[in-house]
Scaffold this motif. Structure first.
Motif, PDB file in Angstrom:
ATOM      1  N   TRP A  12     -32.729 108.962  11.503  1.00 47.11           N
ATOM      2  CA  TRP A  12     -32.677 108.683  10.070  1.00 47.11           C
ATOM      3  C   TRP A  12     -31.557 109.484   9.421  1.00 47.11           C
ATOM      4  N   LEU A  42     -38.555 104.740  -3.248  1.00 47.05           N
ATOM      5  CA  LEU A  42     -38.882 104.278  -1.905  1.00 47.05           C
ATOM      6  C   LEU A  42     -39.257 102.810  -1.927  1.00 47.05           C
ATOM      7  N   ASN A  43     -38.815 102.094  -0.935  1.00 47.78           N
ATOM      8  CA  ASN A  43     -39.211 100.705  -0.755  1.00 47.78           C
ATOM      9  C   ASN A  43     -40.527 100.720   0.023  1.00 47.78           C
ATOM     10  N   ARG A  44     -41.592 100.351  -0.633  1.00 42.80           N
ATOM     11  CA  ARG A  44     -42.930 100.419  -0.039  1.00 42.80           C
ATOM     12  C   ARG A  44     -43.027  99.624   1.258  1.00 42.80           C
ATOM     13  N   SER A  45     -42.333  98.493   1.333  1.00 49.12           N
ATOM     14  CA  SER A  45     -42.447  97.635   2.517  1.00 49.12           C
ATOM     15  C   SER A  45     -41.794  98.244   3.763  1.00 49.12           C
ATOM     16  N   LYS A  46     -40.949  99.257   3.582  1.00 47.54           N
ATOM     17  CA  LYS A  46     -40.277  99.870   4.722  1.00 47.54           C
ATOM     18  C   LYS A  46     -40.993 101.133   5.214  1.00 47.54           C
ATOM     19  N   LEU A  47     -42.112 101.485   4.585  1.00 49.52           N
ATOM     20  CA  LEU A  47     -42.882 102.652   5.008  1.00 49.52           C
ATOM     21  C   LEU A  47     -44.060 102.226   5.872  1.00 49.52           C
ATOM     22  N   ARG A  48     -44.510 103.143   6.709  1.00 45.71           N
ATOM     23  CA  ARG A  48     -45.752 102.887   7.442  1.00 45.71           C
ATOM     24  C   ARG A  48     -46.878 102.715   6.425  1.00 45.71           C
ATOM     25  N   ARG A  56     -42.523 112.662   1.314  1.00 47.85           N
ATOM     26  CA  ARG A  56     -41.236 112.028   1.564  1.00 47.85           C
ATOM     27  C   ARG A  56     -40.019 112.827   1.129  1.00 47.85           C
ATOM     28  N   LEU A  88     -32.296  99.745   1.245  1.00 45.20           N
ATOM     29  CA  LEU A  88     -32.152 100.414   2.538  1.00 45.20           C
ATOM     30  C   LEU A  88     -33.364 101.275   2.882  1.00 45.20           C
ATOM     31  N   GLY A  89     -34.385 101.217   2.054  1.00 41.19           N
ATOM     32  CA  GLY A  89     -35.605 101.973   2.315  1.00 41.19           C
ATOM     33  C   GLY A  89     -35.818 103.119   1.344  1.00 41.19           C
ATOM     34  N   ALA A  90     -34.723 103.759   0.934  1.00 38.67           N
ATOM     35  CA  ALA A  90     -34.833 104.880  -0.001  1.00 38.67           C
ATOM     36  C   ALA A  90     -33.550 104.979  -0.818  1.00 38.67           C
TER      37      ALA A  90
END
Length: 99
Positions: A12, A42-48, A56, A88-90
């Motif tokens: 990462w 944060l993109n919620r869909s890219k997190l566990r 985070r 991009l996730g964050a």
């Protein structure tokens, strides 16, 4: 003693550094010296699914210090962590606090 970094975290950090370089090509930034505020989106869909939002910032703050965005991540005096638009996730936004 020694401590070993999780390989997922190492990958990462490498991806984040490359993205920072891509975004800053031809641009300059100045290291924030002293106190700063941070907003981490944060993109919620890219997190566990079971990921805690409050865990985070540690890695992101360390990264910001490692690459020279801030001189010391302990100088963060205000932190907002939210779910939202982050393709991009964050996404990290930093702002110096006027003394």
């Amino acid at each position: 003693g020694r401590h070993y970094l999780n390989q997922t975290y190492v990958r990462w950090k490498e991806k984040a550094a490359l993205e920072l370089i891509r975004q800053k090509v031809g641009k300059r930034w100045h290291t924030i010296m002293g106190e700063f505020e941070a907003v981490l989106t944060l993109n919620r869909s890219k997190l566990r699914r079971n990921a805690d939002i409050d865990n985070r910032f540690k890695g992101v703050g360390d990264f910001a210090q490692d690459v020279g965005l801030v001189d010391n991540d302990k100088n963060c005096v205000r932190l907002v962590i939210e779910f939202g638009e982050a393709p991009l996730g964050a996404r990290l936004r930093l702002r110096p606090v006027d003394a």
